[in-house]
Design a protein around this motif. Structure first.
Motif, short mmCIF file in Angstrom:
data_model
loop_
_atom_site.label_atom_id
_atom_site.label_comp_id
_atom_site.label_asym_id
_atom_site.label_seq_id
_atom_site.Cartn_x
_atom_site.Cartn_y
_atom_site.Cartn_z
N PHE A 272 0.83 -1.20 0.00
CA PHE A 272 0.00 0.00 0.00
C PHE A 272 0.87 1.26 0.00
O PHE A 272 0.64 2.19 -0.79
N ILE A 273 1.86 1.30 0.87
CA ILE A 273 2.71 2.49 0.99
C ILE A 273 3.44 2.76 -0.31
O ILE A 273 3.54 3.91 -0.78
N SER A 274 3.96 1.71 -0.96
CA SER A 274 4.66 1.88 -2.23
C SER A 274 3.74 2.45 -3.30
O SER A 274 4.11 3.37 -4.03
N ALA A 275 2.52 1.93 -3.39
CA ALA A 275 1.58 2.41 -4.40
C ALA A 275 1.04 3.79 -4.06
O ALA A 275 0.73 4.58 -4.96
N TYR A 276 0.94 4.09 -2.78
CA TYR A 276 0.41 5.38 -2.33
C TYR A 276 1.39 6.50 -2.65
O TYR A 276 1.00 7.64 -2.90
N GLY A 277 2.68 6.18 -2.65
CA GLY A 277 3.68 7.15 -3.05
C GLY A 277 4.14 8.09 -1.96
O GLY A 277 4.79 9.09 -2.23
N LYS A 278 3.79 7.76 -0.72
CA LYS A 278 4.25 8.56 0.42
C LYS A 278 4.95 7.64 1.41
O LYS A 278 4.51 6.52 1.64
N THR A 279 6.02 8.12 1.98
CA THR A 279 6.77 7.30 2.92
C THR A 279 6.22 7.49 4.33
O THR A 279 5.79 8.58 4.71
N VAL A 280 6.25 6.42 5.08
CA VAL A 280 5.87 6.49 6.49
C VAL A 280 6.70 5.45 7.23
O VAL A 280 6.74 4.27 6.83
N PRO A 281 7.40 5.86 8.27
CA PRO A 281 8.15 4.87 9.06
C PRO A 281 7.20 3.95 9.81
O PRO A 281 6.12 4.37 10.26
N ALA A 319 -4.62 -3.85 -2.32
CA ALA A 319 -3.92 -2.77 -1.61
C ALA A 319 -3.56 -1.63 -2.57
O ALA A 319 -3.66 -0.45 -2.23
N ARG A 320 -3.15 -2.00 -3.79
CA ARG A 320 -2.79 -0.96 -4.77
C ARG A 320 -4.02 -0.14 -5.18
O ARG A 320 -3.95 1.09 -5.31
N LEU A 321 -5.15 -0.80 -5.39
CA LEU A 321 -6.38 -0.07 -5.74
C LEU A 321 -6.79 0.87 -4.61
O LEU A 321 -7.24 2.00 -4.86
#
Length: 352
Positions: A272-281, A319-321
């Motif tokens: 999800f994070i990869s597809a969302y395009g924002k980083t979060v620790p 998750a990507r959708l």
């Protein structure tokens, strides 16, 4: 198999829980297929919430399922032909914090609805939505089948197993003898855009990125039957169609992903994070937590053989959708447009 709009067109549908995440998607899709949808629910919780974002045009009764007089009045106003019962307290951890609310909503609320329906003329079918967590989970990881024993070690799971017993009793004692077909659908762990519920992994990621804080992850290695909301709803709708038209339709069905489509929480979050395009620790929360089963799988093969329905979107693509939905929402695209685009793509066979 996808839902048949010709079945739903013009049908009077009572949808409980239409203000929740899954219910809001269901109401929108049913309306687009031409159904006359009447909602029965508490007012939506929190802000934002998908119900308000969709600017709904569904006629609605604000009703607490725990109030039998209110439920009866709502059902009599709706006079439904089809009933989809989705309303519930649906969060496991909230069940630990509020067990009385959980049991009274999920068990007595189901009793109140079915009691009202047995006095209502014109009802053809009642679909009660329960959960993948209704089974007695021994922790061995076997995918549960429909005839496995029901159970539940936490208030939410136990309340949904109880709702199954309530449904079976009302079906056999009151509804089926008068020609009303009744069934239960046991869905997987549903994910998708527009979910803003607390203590669910994808909304928690969205909130963490919005706040610029680390994601607190409780159980990175837990396995769940992840399922996109459109796959799950399609299964519910197709099952309902079969319940009305086919005397031999089963009365309990798992609506879940492919039996081999297993994914742990951590890789789901990373996808999800990869597809969302924002980083979060990501920080692993090691503090004491209410117990939850580390492994949960359900066997969806009966749905394939009896309904011709199979999940089309695997966990990573689900998750990507979802990530695409949240990214669009963050960019200012209207939630209704985002939902309609995915519904139409799914209905046209373009997803999965």
């Amino acid at each position: 198999m996808t839902p048949d709009p010709s079945f739903w067109r013009g049908r009077r549908v009572l949808l409980t829980g239409h203000t929740g995440f899954k219910g809001a998607w269901a109401a929108l899709w049913l309306r687009r297929m031409g159904a006359d949808v009447c909602g029965l629910s508490l007012a939506p919780e929190g802000s934002p919430n998908l119900y308000d974002l969709l600017n709904p045009q569904t006629s609605a009764d604000w009703c607490d399922l725990r109030n039998p007089q209110s439920v009866t009045a709502c059902v009599q106003r709706a006079m439904p032909e089809i009933v989809l019962h989705m309303a519930a307290q649906s969060v496991v951890r909230r069940g630990y914090a509020a067990p009385v609310e959980t049991f009274s909503t999920n068990v007595q609320g189901t009793v109140n609805l079915l009691e009202a329906l047995r006095e209502t003329e014109g009802v053809k079918a009642v679909m009660v939505i329960t959960s993948d967590k209704v089974y007695r989970n021994d922790g061995k990881g076997r995918a549960f089948q429909e005839e496995d024993p029901l159970g539940g070690k936490d208030p939410y799971s136990a309340s949904k197993a109880c709702a199954e017993h309530v449904t079976s009793a009302y079906a056999a004692s009151f509804l089926e003898p008068k020609g009303v077909r009744v069934a239960s659908a046991r869905g997987g762990n549903v994910i998708g855009g527009g979910d803003f519920t607390v203590d669910r992994i994808l909304p928690d990621i969205w909130r963490a990125t919005s706040a610029g804080t680390p994601l607190q992850m409780r159980s990175p290695r837990s396995v769940r039957p992840w399922q996109h909301v459109l796959d799950c709803l399609a299964g519910y709708f197709v099952f309902t169609e079969q319940l009305v038209s086919n005397d031999e339709a089963p009365r309990h069905i798992n609506i879940g992903p492919d039996i081999e489509d297993t994914l742990e929480v951590l890789p789901l979050a990373e996808t999800f994070i990869s597809a969302y395009g924002k980083t979060v620790p990501i920080e692993i929360d090691t503090s004491p937590q209410p117990p939850e089963a580390p492994m949960l799988r359900i066997d969806p093969r009966l749905a394939a053989t009896s309904l011709g329905w199979r999940g089309r979107i695997d966990a990573r693509n689900a998750a990507r959708l979802a990530a695409e939905w949240y990214a669009g929402y963050d960019a200012g695209v209207a939630a209704q447009d985002l939902c309609i685009e995915q519904i139409e793509s799914y209905a046209n066979g373009e997803l999965g």
